[in-house]
Structures are given as C-alpha cells and as structure tokens.
Write an enzyme that holds these catalytic residues in place. Structure first.
Site, PDB file in Angstrom:
ATOM      1  N   TYR A  84      -2.656  -0.747  10.454  1.00 42.75           N
ATOM      2  CA  TYR A  84      -2.511  -0.938   9.010  1.00 42.75           C
ATOM      3  C   TYR A  84      -1.150  -0.454   8.528  1.00 42.75           C
ATOM      4  O   TYR A  84      -0.456  -1.144   7.774  1.00 42.75           O
ATOM      5  CB  TYR A  84      -3.634  -0.196   8.288  1.00 42.75           C
ATOM      6  CG  TYR A  84      -3.755  -0.482   6.822  1.00 42.75           C
ATOM      7  CD1 TYR A  84      -4.434  -1.615   6.371  1.00 42.75           C
ATOM      8  CD2 TYR A  84      -3.213   0.375   5.872  1.00 42.75           C
ATOM      9  CE1 TYR A  84      -4.562  -1.882   5.013  1.00 42.75           C
ATOM     10  CE2 TYR A  84      -3.325   0.118   4.512  1.00 42.75           C
ATOM     11  CZ  TYR A  84      -4.003  -1.013   4.087  1.00 42.75           C
ATOM     12  OH  TYR A  84      -4.120  -1.275   2.745  1.00 42.75           O
TER      13      TYR A  84
ATOM     14  N   SER B 244       0.871  -1.175   0.000  1.00 46.81           N
ATOM     15  CA  SER B 244       0.000   0.000   0.000  1.00 46.81           C
ATOM     16  C   SER B 244       0.901   1.214   0.000  1.00 46.81           C
ATOM     17  O   SER B 244       2.076   1.141   0.388  1.00 46.81           O
ATOM     18  CB  SER B 244      -0.875   0.004   1.263  1.00 46.81           C
ATOM     19  OG  SER B 244      -1.459   1.264   1.490  1.00 46.81           O
TER      20      SER B 244
END
Length: 261
Positions: A156, A143
């Site tokens: 995350y 990501s």
C-alpha cells in the site's frame, strides 16, 4: 452548476469517498460514470439518484480495474454515451497488512494493480480527450501513506508513494494543455469500510470501541478526528474550479497533522 456539460468518471465510487466525490460533482451538474462493486439494485438506485441530482446523465460500469481490457471498455462506453471523460478521479483501492516476509505475493500484485496500475491505465486513456478539449482534471485519492510509512503496509505504501510520483509526472506532461493533475492525501476517513474493521480489532486486541478508535485508528492523527468523505470531496470539487487551475502536481494533505510529525 459550474460543471454542467462535463463528464466525471470516478473509480471505486459505489461507496465511501468515491460516492462522496460523485455526489459532489453531480450537485454541480456533471454527468457521472460510476464504477465499483456492490449490490446491483443499490447501485442502480445510486445511479438514478445521481442523474436526478445533476440533471444530466449517470452511467455505471462494473469494470474490474485490475483488467486493462476492462478499463479500455469502460472508457469506450463513456466516450460512446457522453463523448469522453473531462474529470477523472482515481479512487479505487484495497489494503492488506502483513510483514514483508509474510506478505502474500497475490495480495502484493492485487494492491499494485488496483491502487497504482489502474491509475496509469485510466490516465493514459483520459488524457488524449482532455488535450483535445483543452481542459481536464485528474485527481487521485492518495493517502497519508503517500508521504509517510507504517509497518505491515509495504504494498500500500509503495503504491501510494508511486501515485504521488505519477501525479507529478502527468502534471508536467499536461501543463500546457489546460489540464491539472493532483493528489489528495487523507488520513483515516470515516467510511463503512473503516467502521466495519472496528469489531474485529476489538476482538483481536481485547479493546473497547473507544480504545480502537483513539489508540489504533486515530493514534497518528494529532486532531484525533476522522476525516470525512465530504471534506475530501470538497477538496476535489475545488480542484475542478477555474480558480484552482494553477494547482497542478500537488499532493494535498488532509490528515489532521499526521504527516507533519
């Protein structure tokens, strides 16, 4: 069809980016092992369609990737049916947003288990077969948050930064065995999951759909355009080619310029 005879296992592949990976790999002849949750009839339709596209075999495993034993069973199933996994794409993940002092411990544990630990377990099970074959590809959906941080996303961001580190380590450990290990780091990708978040954000922030898209979701992406699942899948497909065999340990940004700011 340059992947004919190869088997690809894609975690979190019953929708979104994961399904795009599976479709792209099937078009090049790969056998596919789908993994994820969803409606049983819809998943069976996906499996059947992928088998037709590839001209080979498509399997489905509903393994819970937070369960180490379930992951081992999934690999045993793939080995029994197809010999082993040549291409592993660690794509499954989840998200939760809260300030660290308010972050539920169970959510932290879930995110680390699914976004990070699952990739460790799948990789350790895949690599022995890849070494034996003298060829393999491991790709992680990281990501932009493997490179930059955002408030409220401690678990995350921690998991995705760790995925980038795991990718580098595995690349070094497998470099002499014909195996490459890389990460793809997209920004916001237009998926049903992202689209489904828009109405709630509209209501919570009293914003229009266009304001949510431009001022919330795409605020950090200079191009002001979503990445598409097919774009991410195309990068993965290239990494599977022999022309990409010198690319290993890389974290490839596909974020519209987000991480360069």
């Amino acid at each position: 069809m340059f992947l004919k005879g190869k088997t690809a296992l894609v975690t979190g592949s019953t929708s979104g980016i994961g399904l795009a990976y599976a479709q792209a790999l099937a078009k090049e002849g790969a056998n596919i092992v789908l993994n994820g949750f969803g409606d049983a009839d819809e998943i069976e339709a996906m499996r059947s369609e992928l088998a037709g596209i590839s001209g080979g075999t498509a399997l489905y495993s509903g393994a819970d990737l937070t369960d180490e034993a379930a992951i081992a069973d999934m690999f045993a199933y793939a080995a029994a049916e197809l010999g082993g996994v040549d291409i592993l794409i660690n794509n499954a993940g989840t998200q939760y947003v809260a300030k660290v002092e308010e972050f539920p411990v169970d959510k932290w544990n879930l995110i680390i288990a699914l976004n990070l630990s699952a990739a460790f377990h799948t990789s350790r099970l895949a690599i022995p077969y890849m070494k034996k074959q003298g060829w393999g590809r491991i790709i992680a959906t990281a990501s932009a948050h493997s490179l930059v941080a955002s408030p409220g996303k401690s678990a995350y961001v921690a998991a995705k930064h760790a995925i980038a580190g795991l990718t580098k380590t595995l690349a070094l450990e497998t470099a002499e065995h014909g195996i490459t290990v890389n990460a793809i780091s997209p920004g916001y990708v237009w998926t049903p999951l992202v689209e489904g978040q828009i109405p709630d954000t509209m209501a919570t922030r009293n914003m229009t759909r266009e304001e949510v898209i431009n001022d919330v979701l795409l605020k950090a992406q200079p191009t002001k355009e979503f990445v598409t699942p097919d774009q991410v899948a195309s990068m993965a497909l290239y990494l599977c080619r022999d022309e990409a065999k010198a690319i290993t340990g890389a974290n490839l940004s596909m974020d519209g310029g987000w991480s360069v700011q």
